[in-house]
Scaffold this motif. Structure first.
Motif, short mmCIF file in Angstrom:
data_model
loop_
_atom_site.label_atom_id
_atom_site.label_comp_id
_atom_site.label_asym_id
_atom_site.label_seq_id
_atom_site.Cartn_x
_atom_site.Cartn_y
_atom_site.Cartn_z
N LEU B 30 0.83 -1.20 0.00
CA LEU B 30 0.00 0.00 0.00
C LEU B 30 0.87 1.25 0.00
O LEU B 30 0.65 2.19 -0.78
CB LEU B 30 -0.90 -0.02 1.24
CG LEU B 30 -2.03 0.99 1.25
CD1 LEU B 30 -3.06 0.62 0.22
CD2 LEU B 30 -2.66 1.06 2.63
N LEU B 31 1.90 1.24 0.85
CA LEU B 31 2.78 2.40 0.95
C LEU B 31 3.50 2.65 -0.37
O LEU B 31 3.67 3.78 -0.81
CB LEU B 31 3.79 2.20 2.08
CG LEU B 31 3.26 2.50 3.48
CD1 LEU B 31 4.33 2.24 4.53
CD2 LEU B 31 2.78 3.95 3.57
N ILE B 33 2.46 1.79 -3.39
CA ILE B 33 1.50 2.36 -4.34
C ILE B 33 1.32 3.85 -4.09
O ILE B 33 1.43 4.68 -5.00
CB ILE B 33 0.13 1.65 -4.22
CG1 ILE B 33 0.25 0.18 -4.66
CG2 ILE B 33 -0.92 2.36 -5.07
CD1 ILE B 33 -1.01 -0.63 -4.42
N LEU B 34 1.07 4.18 -2.81
CA LEU B 34 0.82 5.58 -2.47
C LEU B 34 2.03 6.46 -2.82
O LEU B 34 1.88 7.51 -3.45
CB LEU B 34 0.51 5.72 -0.97
CG LEU B 34 -0.84 5.14 -0.52
CD1 LEU B 34 -1.01 5.34 0.97
CD2 LEU B 34 -1.99 5.79 -1.27
N SER B 35 3.23 6.01 -2.45
CA SER B 35 4.39 6.86 -2.68
C SER B 35 4.73 6.95 -4.17
O SER B 35 5.14 7.99 -4.65
CB SER B 35 5.58 6.38 -1.86
OG SER B 35 5.74 4.99 -2.02
N ILE B 37 2.51 6.85 -6.61
CA ILE B 37 1.55 7.79 -7.18
C ILE B 37 1.96 9.22 -6.84
O ILE B 37 1.96 10.11 -7.70
CB ILE B 37 0.12 7.52 -6.64
CG1 ILE B 37 -0.41 6.19 -7.21
CG2 ILE B 37 -0.82 8.65 -7.00
CD1 ILE B 37 -1.69 5.73 -6.59
N ALA B 38 2.36 9.42 -5.59
CA ALA B 38 2.77 10.76 -5.18
C ALA B 38 3.98 11.23 -5.98
O ALA B 38 4.03 12.35 -6.48
CB ALA B 38 3.08 10.76 -3.68
N THR B 255 -4.68 11.16 -10.37
CA THR B 255 -4.79 10.05 -9.42
C THR B 255 -4.43 10.50 -8.02
O THR B 255 -5.11 10.15 -7.04
CB THR B 255 -3.84 8.92 -9.85
OG1 THR B 255 -4.08 8.63 -11.22
CG2 THR B 255 -4.08 7.67 -9.02
N LEU B 256 -3.38 11.29 -7.92
CA LEU B 256 -2.97 11.81 -6.62
C LEU B 256 -4.08 12.66 -6.01
O LEU B 256 -4.39 12.55 -4.82
CB LEU B 256 -1.69 12.64 -6.79
CG LEU B 256 -1.10 13.24 -5.52
CD1 LEU B 256 -0.73 12.16 -4.52
CD2 LEU B 256 0.13 14.09 -5.86
N MET B 259 -6.89 10.41 -4.78
CA MET B 259 -6.53 9.75 -3.53
C MET B 259 -6.65 10.71 -2.36
O MET B 259 -7.16 10.36 -1.29
CB MET B 259 -5.08 9.28 -3.61
CG MET B 259 -4.94 7.80 -3.60
SD MET B 259 -3.25 7.38 -3.97
CE MET B 259 -2.34 8.58 -3.03
N THR B 260 -6.17 11.94 -2.58
CA THR B 260 -6.26 12.95 -1.52
C THR B 260 -7.71 13.24 -1.18
O THR B 260 -8.07 13.41 -0.01
CB THR B 260 -5.55 14.24 -1.97
OG1 THR B 260 -4.33 13.89 -2.58
CG2 THR B 260 -5.30 15.15 -0.80
N LEU B 263 -9.06 10.45 0.93
CA LEU B 263 -8.49 10.60 2.26
C LEU B 263 -9.18 11.72 3.01
O LEU B 263 -9.53 11.59 4.19
CB LEU B 263 -6.99 10.89 2.13
CG LEU B 263 -6.20 10.85 3.44
CD1 LEU B 263 -6.09 9.43 3.94
CD2 LEU B 263 -4.81 11.45 3.24
#
Lengths: 277, 277
Positions: B30-31, B33-35, B37-38, B255-256, B259-260, B263
């Motif tokens: 998960l981390l 993927i998130l990082s 994308i960021a 996408t970012l 996601m934000t 969140l």
């Protein structure tokens, strides 16, 4: 060796005033005739007939599963909410059959309040808990009168001094004993005529229990109280009349003093002397 | 320490290690993927990107219309789907016990499992075709249909967690059932219901398939609910399958943003449903 030829001495009426009212009460508040109750096919109560006079405390005793709680809950039709239950017979409150077709359950429960074994305050503020019944029943629309009734109920339940400065805080922040007294206040707020208490002190410590018992003693001046208890000392302390249940049958009803010293029935004597149950 | 004891301790250590490893793998993925994308998305982020509408390749442009479109679609689907889903949940928990309830519950469970693209096609058939054009309204309905079963089942579960004693307490005060449900049961379960609603919103905010034939997408800011509307997910999809590097970069950035947004919704609802009592 003579095994308990005499019943053990249970102190009776220690909290009572100088003039015990037991058995001398005048009018009948609740009259039950040939009541049978079924959970599905299982019969839980058999031909119960009993009269409960006005303004006394009557205690129901008996071993677990004897039907005393079930019987208590037939008096305000609380069993209606359990699917698959059936009632046969009559329960008359002020000579009106509460199971008659067209009888108003909501009105009945307003007149017959109930306090449960486990305290069940709503997750609302202390004030809103006590005001709930008043609001539901549209007792008053004025805010100051509502506050007055809440205060009065909390005072009657001997809780006012402990909570008067934090009426807006959550009822769940109170201790167990306070929560139970809050539930009593909540029931008293709508001024019921009969108050049913289903083992109200069974989850409380001795100090909280004695507070509840003192309260019951005070409340009997205004209310007819029926209390289910596992604790025979408690029945002896608070009640004027005691009814003994066994296996869904009502074995004996008698003045509490008589019940615990010289009961009429052998079964009662066996139970209160601890030979079974 | 004897032999079996040593084996037991070793077993325990191995199993603890195994669960820790699995957690690490899942959270790690998960981390990553998130990082990722960021990292990929942050380069194309700018105020203009967030507020502008799309432009032809090489001229920059942004996703402002898609952000607004997504918010409109979420609002629309929440307005339709949440009340409906909550009502179904209340029915399942408080009213529809027995056979009818079981049938409804089965249908709701089946609906949860329907692929979202099927929902899209269904709405296309019953709304888009008769109206003869794509619309934000159709998109909102499609998302709402996905929300209903999720909200219904979480609401039901949350209501069932409310202790039965609370319902009895309110009934015993003379409250009719609808007031018990509305005034005591639902408020007691409100944080849980809100969490279910939040999960449903978060779930549909990532949906693309049901929007393809309903909201369709647009390159302009929305002016009416009766016309096609852009959404982040469809925009990401369109840009990601395009042959242009610039649009790929914009898809990452979008996408970012998506996601934000999800969140943000989560944090907001957590904040709003803090336990007050």
């Amino acid at each position: 060796m003579p095994v308990q030829t005499e019943p053990p001495k249970i102190e009776v009426g220690s909290r009572r005033g100088s003039a015990p009212a037991s058995g001398t009460s005048s009018s009948t508040k609740v009259a039950v005739r040939d009541l049978n109750f079924f959970y599905g096919r299982v019969q839980a109560l058999h031909n119960i007939s009993i009269e409960i006079p006005e303004r006394i405390v009557m205690a129901f005793i008996g071993p677990s599963g004897c039907g005393k709680s079930t019987f208590l809950r037939t008096l305000n039709r609380m069993n209606d909410v359990i699917p698959g239950t059936r009632v046969a017979g009559q329960v008359l409150i002020d000579d009106q059959d509460i199971y008659a077709p067209g009888a108003d359950v909501v009105e009945l429960r307003r007149r017959v309040g109930m306090v449960f074994q486990k305290s069940n305050p709503f997750p609302k503020s202390i004030f809103d808990n006590v005001a709930y019944g008043l609001r539901i029943n549209r007792v008053t629309s004025s805010g100051s009168e509502l506050a007055g009734r809440v205060e009065e109920a909390l005072k009657d339940a001997a809780l006012w001094n402990e909570v008067k400065d934090r009426l807006k805080t959550s009822a769940l922040s109170l201790s167990g004993g306070q929560q139970q007294r809050l539930c009593i206040a909540r029931a008293l707020a709508i001024r019921p005529e009969v108050l049913l208490m289903d083992e109200p002190a069974s989850a409380l410590d001795p100090i909280a229990t004695s507070k509840i018992e003192e309260l019951i003693f005070d409340l009997k001046k205004q209310y007819t109280i029926v209390i289910v208890t596992h604790n025979m000392q408690q029945a002896a302390r608070v009640s004027d009349t005691t009814a003994f249940f066994l296996l869904g049958k009502l074995i004996e009803v008698n003045a509490t003093e008589k019940m615990f010293t010289a009961p009429n029935e052998k079964l009662t004597e066996d139970y209160i002397t601890g030979r079974f149950g | 320490m004897n032999h079996s004891d040593r084996i037991r301790r070793m077993n325990s250590a191995v199993m603890t290690g195994l669960t820790a490893l699995c957690t690490l793998l899942a959270v790690g993925a998960l981390l990553i993927i998130l990082s990722y994308i960021a990292w990929q998305g942050i380069g194309s982020l700018s105020f203009q990107f967030l507020t502008d509408s799309p432009r032809p390749v090489g001229e920059g442009g942004g996703i402002g219309n898609a952000i607004l479109g997504s918010l409109v679609l979420l609002l629309l689907s929440s307005v339709i789907g949440l009340p409906l889903g909550i009502c179904v949940g209340v029915y399942l928990s408080e009213v529809g016990r027995g056979r009818v309830g079981n049938v409804v519950r089965f249908i709701v469970d089946t609906l949860t499992g329907i692929p979202s693209i099927v929902t899209g096609v269904f709405v296309y058939a019953v709304l888009v075709l008769p109206m003869r054009h794509f619309s934000a309204f159709a998109g909102g309905v499609a998302l709402a249909l996905i929300m209903v079963p999720i909200v219904a089942r979480t609401t039901e579960e949350m209501l069932k967690l409310v202790p039965h004693s609370l319902r009895e307490g309110a009934l015993a005060l003379g409250a009719p059932q609808w007031r018990v449900t509305l005034g005591v049961v639902i408020p007691a379960a409100a944080p849980g219901i809100a969490t279910g609603a939040m999960l449903a919103i978060a779930r549909v905010s990532g949906e693309t398939a049901p929007l393809l034939f309903t909201a369709f997408g647009s390159r302009f800011f929305p002016t009416s609910l009766n016309e096609p509307i852009a959404s982040l997910t469809v925009q990401i999809y369109n840009y990601a399958i395009s042959p242009y590097d610039e649009w790929h970069a914009q898809a990452w950035a979008a996408t970012l943003v998506l996601m934000t947004l999800v969140l943000g919704i989560n944090i907001m609802v957590r904040f709003l449903t803090r336990k007050k009592f």
